[in-house]
Each structure stands twice: as structure tokens, then as C-alpha cells.
Motif scaffolding. Structure first.
Motif, PDB file in Angstrom:
ATOM      1  N   LEU A  60       0.984  -1.170  -0.039  1.00  0.00           N
ATOM      2  CA  LEU A  60       0.046   0.008   0.011  1.00  0.00           C
ATOM      3  C   LEU A  60       0.975   1.148   0.038  1.00  0.00           C
ATOM      4  CD1 LEU A  60      -3.043   0.032   0.311  1.00  0.00           C
ATOM      5  CD2 LEU A  60      -2.833   0.320   2.700  1.00  0.00           C
ATOM      6  N   LEU A  61       0.903   2.109  -1.184  1.00  0.00           N
ATOM      7  CA  LEU A  61       1.528   3.431  -0.995  1.00  0.00           C
ATOM      8  C   LEU A  61       0.781   4.381  -0.011  1.00  0.00           C
ATOM      9  CD1 LEU A  61       2.864   3.544  -4.745  1.00  0.00           C
ATOM     10  CD2 LEU A  61       4.150   3.175  -2.616  1.00  0.00           C
ATOM     11  N   ASP A  62      -0.571   4.571  -0.590  1.00  0.00           N
ATOM     12  CA  ASP A  62      -1.550   5.529   0.334  1.00  0.00           C
ATOM     13  C   ASP A  62      -2.564   4.777   0.503  1.00  0.00           C
ATOM     14  OD1 ASP A  62      -2.778   6.309  -1.936  1.00  0.00           O
ATOM     15  OD2 ASP A  62      -0.894   7.795  -2.360  1.00  0.00           O
ATOM     16  N   ALA A  63      -3.658   5.663   1.074  1.00  0.00           N
ATOM     17  CA  ALA A  63      -5.231   5.151   1.070  1.00  0.00           C
ATOM     18  C   ALA A  63      -5.729   4.756  -0.299  1.00  0.00           C
ATOM     19  CB  ALA A  63      -5.782   5.976   1.578  1.00  0.00           C
ATOM     20  N   GLY A  76       6.956  -7.231 -15.365  1.00  0.00           N
ATOM     21  CA  GLY A  76       5.976  -6.144 -15.140  1.00  0.00           C
ATOM     22  C   GLY A  76       4.897  -5.812 -16.128  1.00  0.00           C
ATOM     23  N   GLY A  77       5.320  -6.186 -17.268  1.00  0.00           N
ATOM     24  CA  GLY A  77       4.195  -6.031 -18.547  1.00  0.00           C
ATOM     25  C   GLY A  77       3.278  -6.869 -18.373  1.00  0.00           C
ATOM     26  N   LYS A  78       3.454  -8.178 -18.141  1.00  0.00           N
ATOM     27  CA  LYS A  78       2.751  -9.140 -17.710  1.00  0.00           C
ATOM     28  C   LYS A  78       1.570  -8.949 -16.799  1.00  0.00           C
ATOM     29  CE  LYS A  78       5.070 -13.116 -19.960  1.00  0.00           C
ATOM     30  NZ  LYS A  78       5.670 -14.426 -19.553  1.00  0.00           N
ATOM     31  N   ILE A  79       2.207  -8.565 -15.693  1.00  0.00           N
ATOM     32  CA  ILE A  79       1.332  -8.031 -14.376  1.00  0.00           C
ATOM     33  C   ILE A  79       0.500  -6.729 -14.688  1.00  0.00           C
ATOM     34  CG2 ILE A  79       1.450  -7.295 -12.067  1.00  0.00           C
ATOM     35  CD1 ILE A  79       4.179  -8.711 -11.812  1.00  0.00           C
ATOM     36  N   ASN A  91      -6.428   0.643 -13.616  1.00  0.00           N
ATOM     37  CA  ASN A  91      -5.619   1.224 -14.752  1.00  0.00           C
ATOM     38  C   ASN A  91      -4.078   1.316 -14.089  1.00  0.00           C
ATOM     39  OD1 ASN A  91      -4.805   1.911 -17.308  1.00  0.00           O
ATOM     40  ND2 ASN A  91      -5.590   3.807 -17.251  1.00  0.00           N
ATOM     41  N   PRO A  92      -3.153   0.189 -14.381  1.00  0.00           N
ATOM     42  CA  PRO A  92      -2.114   0.447 -13.502  1.00  0.00           C
ATOM     43  C   PRO A  92      -0.993   1.258 -14.506  1.00  0.00           C
ATOM     44  CG  PRO A  92      -2.186  -1.492 -14.254  1.00  0.00           C
ATOM     45  CD  PRO A  92      -3.422  -0.956 -14.757  1.00  0.00           C
ATOM     46  N   SER A  93       0.025   2.058 -13.765  1.00  0.00           N
ATOM     47  CA  SER A  93       0.841   2.932 -14.591  1.00  0.00           C
ATOM     48  C   SER A  93       2.346   2.270 -14.124  1.00  0.00           C
ATOM     49  CB  SER A  93       0.652   4.169 -14.376  1.00  0.00           C
ATOM     50  OG  SER A  93       0.996   4.447 -13.020  1.00  0.00           O
ATOM     51  N   SER A  94       3.230   2.130 -15.149  1.00  0.00           N
ATOM     52  CA  SER A  94       4.533   1.559 -14.895  1.00  0.00           C
ATOM     53  C   SER A  94       5.394   2.508 -14.669  1.00  0.00           C
ATOM     54  CB  SER A  94       4.812   0.883 -16.161  1.00  0.00           C
ATOM     55  OG  SER A  94       6.212   0.317 -16.028  1.00  0.00           O
ATOM     56  N   GLN A  95       6.293   2.510 -13.844  1.00  0.00           N
ATOM     57  CA  GLN A  95       7.567   3.419 -13.385  1.00  0.00           C
ATOM     58  C   GLN A  95       8.737   2.721 -13.431  1.00  0.00           C
ATOM     59  OE1 GLN A  95       5.826   5.463  -9.963  1.00  0.00           O
ATOM     60  NE2 GLN A  95       5.255   7.073 -10.897  1.00  0.00           N
ATOM     61  N   GLY A  96       9.143   2.320 -14.258  1.00  0.00           N
ATOM     62  CA  GLY A  96      10.252   1.414 -14.502  1.00  0.00           C
ATOM     63  C   GLY A  96       9.958  -0.043 -14.025  1.00  0.00           C
ATOM     64  N   GLU A  97      10.346  -0.733 -13.228  1.00  0.00           N
ATOM     65  CA  GLU A  97       9.879  -1.971 -12.789  1.00  0.00           C
ATOM     66  C   GLU A  97       8.825  -1.967 -11.703  1.00  0.00           C
ATOM     67  OE1 GLU A  97      10.660  -5.221 -13.621  1.00  0.00           O
ATOM     68  OE2 GLU A  97      11.546  -4.203 -15.221  1.00  0.00           O
ATOM     69  N   ARG A 100       2.410   1.319 -10.403  1.00  0.00           N
ATOM     70  CA  ARG A 100       1.320   1.908  -9.689  1.00  0.00           C
ATOM     71  C   ARG A 100       0.032   1.709  -9.909  1.00  0.00           C
ATOM     72  NH1 ARG A 100       3.231   6.222  -6.244  1.00  0.00           N
ATOM     73  NH2 ARG A 100       1.410   7.582  -6.794  1.00  0.00           N
ATOM     74  N   VAL A 101      -0.667   1.209  -8.716  1.00  0.00           N
ATOM     75  CA  VAL A 101      -2.147   0.980  -9.332  1.00  0.00           C
ATOM     76  C   VAL A 101      -3.163   1.900  -8.509  1.00  0.00           C
ATOM     77  CG1 VAL A 101      -4.075  -0.796  -9.482  1.00  0.00           C
ATOM     78  CG2 VAL A 101      -1.508  -1.563  -9.620  1.00  0.00           C
ATOM     79  N   PRO A 102      -3.614   2.951  -8.997  1.00  0.00           N
ATOM     80  CA  PRO A 102      -4.518   4.109  -8.285  1.00  0.00           C
ATOM     81  C   PRO A 102      -5.878   3.519  -8.116  1.00  0.00           C
ATOM     82  CG  PRO A 102      -4.165   4.905 -10.534  1.00  0.00           C
ATOM     83  CD  PRO A 102      -3.184   3.369 -10.293  1.00  0.00           C
TER      84      PRO A 102
END
Length: 186
Positions: A60-63, A76-79, A91-97, A100-102
Motif C-alpha cells: 500500500l503506497l497510500d489510501a 512488469g508488462g505481464k502483471i 488502470n496501472p501505470s508503470s514506473q520502471g519495474e 502503481r495501481v491507483p
């Protein structure tokens, strides 16, 4: 099979029904993020479908944001694809490996729909518990018919199974109201 066996079996099966219902409730998304929400998402890992928790670290990054850190480079791409294609509407966004899933905020209409889903799941769990009660009662009646127990023992058995059923259904109702409260909280 004795009366004690019947009660013990019914109790174990009802406890299992509660566990299954609890797992079903965790799959229903509330406005808040929690790592368990991705447990049902399966990822293709060298030909076998595995839950995300077995190929990456979900925290968990935040709430409202989850972080998914794959254990192997190239996963990463498969996940990301698996999360996108899941029915969770994320809708996840990739930051390198790191992924982040908001968690998108729920609309009032979507919240109402989710409470209906929770109530329906609760009814399904109650039906399962009532079927277990019927099954236990049928066993007790069969023992009476076979003259292995007395009518008093059968009556006592039916009463105890009914009390167990009432407790289990009350627990399901409590879980439904807690989940509805989580969903409706803005």
C-alpha cells in the motif's frame, strides 16, 4: 454417525461457508485500496497462471494507491496487462519495474450497485448455511428412523443445529453491514 458427529460436521461446514463468504467480500472493491484486492488476478508465469501475490510484492503506497513490485525483471508488462484485463476496472501505470495501481473514486451509483452485490452474496451464503442445516437435520431424522437415537435426542439435535444456524446467519448479517458501511463511506 452420531449426533455429536452431525453437529461437528455442520459446525465445520458452516465455518467454511463463513470463510468463503469472507473471501468473496474481499474481492468486492471499496473506495480504499488494500493489497488483497489483487489476489484474484492471475498472471501468466512461464505457462502457469499464478496470483499476483506469488510473482510480485503488493504493498500500500497510500489510501488510494497500491504498489506492485515484480520479483523478476520482465514480469512488469505481464502483471500490468493482467491487472488491466481483470474485471476490477483498474488502470496501472508503470514506473520502471514498479507498477502503481491507483484506485478510482467510486461514484454514488456504483456504491449503491456494490451494496446490492454485497447483499446478494450475503443471501447466497445464508442459503448455503440453510442447506447445511437441512442436511444435518436429515441425518438426525435418519438416525431416529433407524432407531439409533430417541425422539428427545433428535429434538435436542434439531434445536442445537438451529441455534448454530442462527449464530452463523447473524455473523453473515454483521459482515454484510460492515462491508456496506465500508462501501458507502466516502
Amino acid at each position: 454417525m452420531s449426533i455429536e458427529d452431525i453437529k461437528k460436521s455442520a459446525e465445520e461446514k458452516m465455518a467454511k461457508s463463513i470463510e468463503v463468504f469472507k473471501a468473496d467480500l474481499q474481492k468486492i472493491r471499496t473506495g480504499r485500496a488494500h493489497p488483497g484486492i489483487l489476489d484474484q488476478v492471475l498472471v501468466d508465469y512461464y505457462g502457469s497462471m499464478l496470483p499476483i501475490s506469488q510473482v510480485a510484492n503488493v504493498t500500500l503506497l497510500d489510501a488510494r494507491t497500491l504498489s506492485v513490485q515484480p520479483w523478476e525483471k520482465g514480469m512488469g508488462g505481464k502483471i500490468e496487462r493482467a491487472i488491466r484485463e481483470s474485471e476490477l476496472g483498474l488502470n496501472p501505470s508503470s514506473q520502471g519495474e514498479l507498477l502503481r495501481v491507483p484506485m478510482p473514486a467510486l461514484t454514488e451509483e456504483r456504491r449503491r450497485d456494490l451494496t446490492k452485490v454485497v447483499k446478494h452474496a450475503g443471501e447466497e451464503a445464508k442459503i448455503a448455511v440453510r442447506n447445511l442445516r437441512r442436511e444435518a437435520n436429515d441425518h438426525a431424522k435418519k438416525l431416529l428412523k433407524d432407531k439409533t437415537i430417541t425422539e428427545d435426542e433428535e429434538r435436542r439435535s434439531l434445536d442445537e443445529v438451529q441455534k448454530l444456524t442462527d449464530r452463523t446467519i447473524a455473523e453473515i448479517d454483521r459482515m454484510v453491514s460492515v462491508k456496506e458501511g465500508e462501501i458507502m463511506a466516502v
